[in-house]
Design an enzyme around this catalytic site. Structure first.
Site, mmCIF file in Angstrom:
data_model
loop_
_atom_site.group_PDB
_atom_site.id
_atom_site.type_symbol
_atom_site.label_atom_id
_atom_site.label_comp_id
_atom_site.label_asym_id
_atom_site.label_seq_id
_atom_site.Cartn_x
_atom_site.Cartn_y
_atom_site.Cartn_z
ATOM 1 N N TYR A 57 31.535 43.534 36.079
ATOM 2 C CA TYR A 57 31.691 42.239 36.803
ATOM 3 C C TYR A 57 31.491 41.062 36.329
ATOM 4 O O TYR A 57 30.499 40.957 35.336
ATOM 5 C CB TYR A 57 30.900 42.557 38.105
ATOM 6 C CG TYR A 57 31.271 43.465 38.994
ATOM 7 C CD1 TYR A 57 32.055 43.238 40.150
ATOM 8 C CD2 TYR A 57 31.065 44.783 38.879
ATOM 9 C CE1 TYR A 57 32.545 44.231 41.218
ATOM 10 C CE2 TYR A 57 31.533 45.759 39.655
ATOM 11 C CZ TYR A 57 32.257 45.492 40.917
ATOM 12 O OH TYR A 57 32.580 46.414 41.668
ATOM 13 N N GLU A 58 32.016 39.998 36.599
ATOM 14 C CA GLU A 58 31.886 38.591 35.977
ATOM 15 C C GLU A 58 30.508 38.266 35.833
ATOM 16 O O GLU A 58 30.213 37.508 35.040
ATOM 17 C CB GLU A 58 32.728 37.506 36.957
ATOM 18 C CG GLU A 58 32.657 36.366 36.267
ATOM 19 C CD GLU A 58 33.434 35.345 37.087
ATOM 20 O OE1 GLU A 58 33.539 34.008 37.115
ATOM 21 O OE2 GLU A 58 34.446 35.961 38.055
ATOM 22 N N SER A 59 29.423 38.311 36.881
ATOM 23 C CA SER A 59 28.304 38.171 36.790
ATOM 24 C C SER A 59 27.356 38.658 35.650
ATOM 25 O O SER A 59 26.123 38.210 35.436
ATOM 26 C CB SER A 59 27.463 38.511 38.157
ATOM 27 O OG SER A 59 27.604 39.934 38.161
ATOM 28 N N GLY A 60 27.945 39.640 34.616
ATOM 29 C CA GLY A 60 27.358 40.271 33.499
ATOM 30 C C GLY A 60 26.891 41.538 33.680
ATOM 31 O O GLY A 60 26.364 41.960 32.950
ATOM 32 N N GLY A 98 36.906 33.642 37.134
ATOM 33 C CA GLY A 98 36.964 34.201 35.950
ATOM 34 C C GLY A 98 38.602 34.606 35.765
ATOM 35 O O GLY A 98 38.957 35.315 34.953
#
Length: 242
Positions: A41-44, A121
Site C-alpha cells: 500500500y502507498e503508505s509504506g 500515487g
C-alpha cells in the site's frame, strides 16, 4: 466484479493496491487462491494482511499486519520505480478507450463541475507497475470518448510509453460490473473480451461512450464459487450468522 478482479492475481505476485474495490479484490485473492500474494500500500506497508477492507491507506491494521513498514519515498523509488511491482490495482472515475484514467476533475480543470480526490500515487503506479488492472463500474459517465483530464497514462499512442521512459506495459484488464475489457492485439485500444452471466453485448455498448469493439472470441466469465462468495461476505462483514 470483485471476484473477477481477484482472479487476475496469482500466487507470489507483488501487487500495489489502491483503496476501495481494488483492495477488496486483492484481499479476496489472498484469502482464496493466492495466499502468498504480497500486498503493498502507498503508505509504506509491505505484505499487509488486513482482516477487513482498510478504510484508507492510513488504516492502522495495514501497518500492524504488515511484514514491514518503510518510508513512502522508498515504496515509490525502490519498489515501484525499481520495477519490483508485478501488478498495480487501480480504480477510476473516468476511463477512455486507451485505458487512460481520470481521477482529478470532471469538467474544465480551472472551473470543474466536480473536483475528484486527485492523483495520489496512481500516475506512478500506472507507469511503473509491470501491468495494471483497473476496477470500475460500467457507465457512460465513466467510459467516455474523451477524458476531462488525464491523471494516469494508459495504452495511448504506439510506443508513447517507451518514448516517455515508462517501463510498465499499462492496462492488461479493465474489470467492470458488466464484463472484462482487454487490449486489442495491437495493444492500443480496449475491447470487450468477456461478458458476465446474464449480460449481453448491446447492454455493454449502451453503457460505453465510444464505439466499443468486441473480441471475435467473446466469452462468459465463470460465476463466483461458493468459497469466493463466502470469503467475500466474511471480508465485508455481510456473512449470515445462521
Amino acid at each position: 466484479m470483485t471476484v473477477t478482479a481477484a482472479r487476475e492475481l496469482s500466487d507470489d505476485t507483488v501487487c500495489f493496491v489502491g483503496i476501495g474495490l481494488p483492495s477488496l479484490a486483492a484481499n479476496l485473492a489472498r484469502h482464496t487462491h493466492a495466499p502468498s500474494l504480497v500486498l503493498i500500500y502507498e503508505s509504506g506497508t509491505i505484505g499487509a494482511k488486513p482482516t477487513a477492507p482498510p478504510l484508507s491507506i492510513g488504516d492502522g491494521e495495514l501497518a500492524s499486519t504488515a511484514d514491514a513498514v518503510v518510508p513512502v519515498p522508498e515504496i515509490f523509488a525502490y519498489w515501484l520505480q525499481g520495477g519490483r511491482i508485478d501488478v498495480g490495482f487501480l480504480g477510476a472515475a473516468q476511463l477512455d478507450r486507451h485505458g487512460n484514467i481520470n481521477t482529478t476533475v470532471i469538467g474544465p480543470y480551472d472551473a470543474p463541475a466536480v473536483r475528484l480526490p486527485g492523483a495520489g500515487g496512481a500516475p506512478e503506479i500506472a507507469s511503473g507497475a509491470r501491468e495494471v488492472v483497473v476496477v470500475i463500474r460500467h457507465s457512460r459517465r465513466a467510459f467516455v470518448e474523451s477524458l476531462d483530464f488525464v491523471t494516469s497514462i494508459g495504452l495511448s499512442e504506439p510506443d508513447s510509453r517507451h518514448r516517455l521512459g515508462i517501463t510498465g506495459k499499462g492496462p492488461r484488464a479493465v474489470i467492470t460490473d458488466l464484463g472484462v475489457l482487454r487490449p486489442d492485439p495491437d495493444g492500443r485500444e480496449l475491447i470487450l473480451t468477456h461478458l458476465h452471466p446474464g449480460v449481453d453485448v448491446d447492454t455493454v455498448r449502451e453503457h460505453t461512450g465510444w464505439p466499443l469493439r468486441v473480441s471475435r472470441n467473446l466469452r462468459t466469465t465463470e460465476p463466483p464459487t461458493r468459497l469466493e462468495l463466502t470469503t467475500l461476505r466474511e471480508l465485508t462483514g455481510t456473512a449470515s450468522s445462521s
